[in-house]
Design an enzyme around this catalytic site. Structure first.
Site, PDB file in Angstrom:
ATOM      1  N   LYS A 120      23.039  42.684  47.605  1.00 57.28           N
ATOM      2  CA  LYS A 120      22.710  42.579  49.080  1.00 57.28           C
ATOM      3  C   LYS A 120      21.181  41.990  49.041  1.00 57.28           C
ATOM      4  CE  LYS A 120      23.413  45.789  52.668  1.00 57.28           C
ATOM      5  NZ  LYS A 120      23.702  47.338  53.080  1.00 57.28           N
TER       6      LYS A 120
HETATM    7  O1  G3P Z   1      24.791  49.349  56.432  1.00 54.84           O
HETATM    8  C1  G3P Z   1      23.654  49.423  57.246  1.00 54.84           C
HETATM    9  C2  G3P Z   1      23.583  50.775  57.703  1.00 54.84           C
HETATM   10  O2  G3P Z   1      23.245  51.405  56.610  1.00 54.84           O
HETATM   11  C3  G3P Z   1      22.360  50.844  58.651  1.00 54.84           C
HETATM   12  O3  G3P Z   1      22.731  51.783  59.365  1.00 54.84           O
HETATM   13  O4  G3P Z   1      22.583  53.744  60.890  1.00 54.84           O
HETATM   14  O5  G3P Z   1      20.457  53.132  59.844  1.00 54.84           O
HETATM   15  O6  G3P Z   1      21.254  51.556  61.373  1.00 54.84           O
HETATM   16  P1  G3P Z   1      21.739  52.668  60.528  1.00 54.84           P
END
Ligand code: G3P
Length: 217
Positions: free
Chosen positions: A83
């Site tokens: 990634k």
């Molecule tokens: O896959 C990306 C994710 O982990 C981000 O999620 O909820 O931190 O925006 P969030």
């Protein structure tokens, strides 16, 4: 639509995998921190559980540093997907790695033009973050539609991996738009099963069944 789970929690991953629901896993530095585990150790454990791609994120910001970290991460298992962030160095790294047949997930995508660049760099997956756009009062799912249109216009092979999913509605909308993958936190994946009428229906059927005195045997 493929289901990836967005976590580095091995127990959650094992449970969901046992249900036959998992096509892959995504992690990031915040999720590794949350797991409290060593990145190499926990990622190896995840790769042993799940057959599909397991995204592991580099933390260097320059191309050479990313390539070095990618080499370390790729050695963990054959289903590792490296990634990288959506930056010029990230996309240079993406191009170099995918040219060597290494899967790459380009993360932190917030615009259709960024997604176009990632596809041109040969990304295996592009990760647009819908929840973080919604947080700003913007429309995360509109971005997924825009990317779908652009990728279809040019037959790009890059798969849209809808990320930063916060609700079951995000999952439904991603599927309706034609996102290739949704990476979903465990709690939201479990919530997809839930409907009060399902629970109510089971209760009613079991109550009637008990009255018959029968057993299926
Ligand atoms: O896959 C990306 C994710 O982990 C981000 O999620 O909820 O931190 O925006 P969030």
């Amino acid at each position: 639509m493929k289901f990836f789970v967005d976590t580095a929690d091995v127990k959650e991953i094992r449970d969901l995998n046992d249900l036959g629901l998992l096509d892959g896993v995504t992690t990031n530095p915040s999720l590794i921190m949350k797991s409290g585990r060593d990145i190499t150790e926990v990622t190896k454990e995840i790769c042993d559980i799940v057959e599909g791609p397991v995204s592991a994120e580099v933390t260097a910001l320059d191309h050479d540093g990313m390539m070095k970290e990618a080499e370390v991460l790729a050695k963990i298992a054959s289903n590792i997907c490296i990634k990288v962030p959506l930056t010029p160095d990230g996309l240079k790294t993406c191009k170099a790695l995918t040219s060597q047949d290494q899967m790459v997930n380009v993360t932190l995508c917030f615009s259709a033009n960024q997604a176009l660049l990632a596809a041109k760099a040969g990304a295996t997956f592009i990760s647009p973050f819908v929840g973080r756009l919604d947080d700003l009062g913007l429309d995360g799912m509109e971005l997924i539609s825009e990317i779908r249109t652009i990728y279809d216009n040019y037959d790009f092979d890059t798969e849209i991996l809808t990320a930063s999913i916060r609700t079951v509605n995000h999952v439904k909308q991603a599927a309706m738009i034609g996102s290739d993958v949704a990476t979903v936190p465990p709690a939201t994946l479990h919530a997809l099963f839930k409907h009060p009428l399902t629970d109510k229906g089971i209760d009613a059927f079991l109550a009637d069944w008990a009255k018959t005195g029968q057993k299926i045997a």
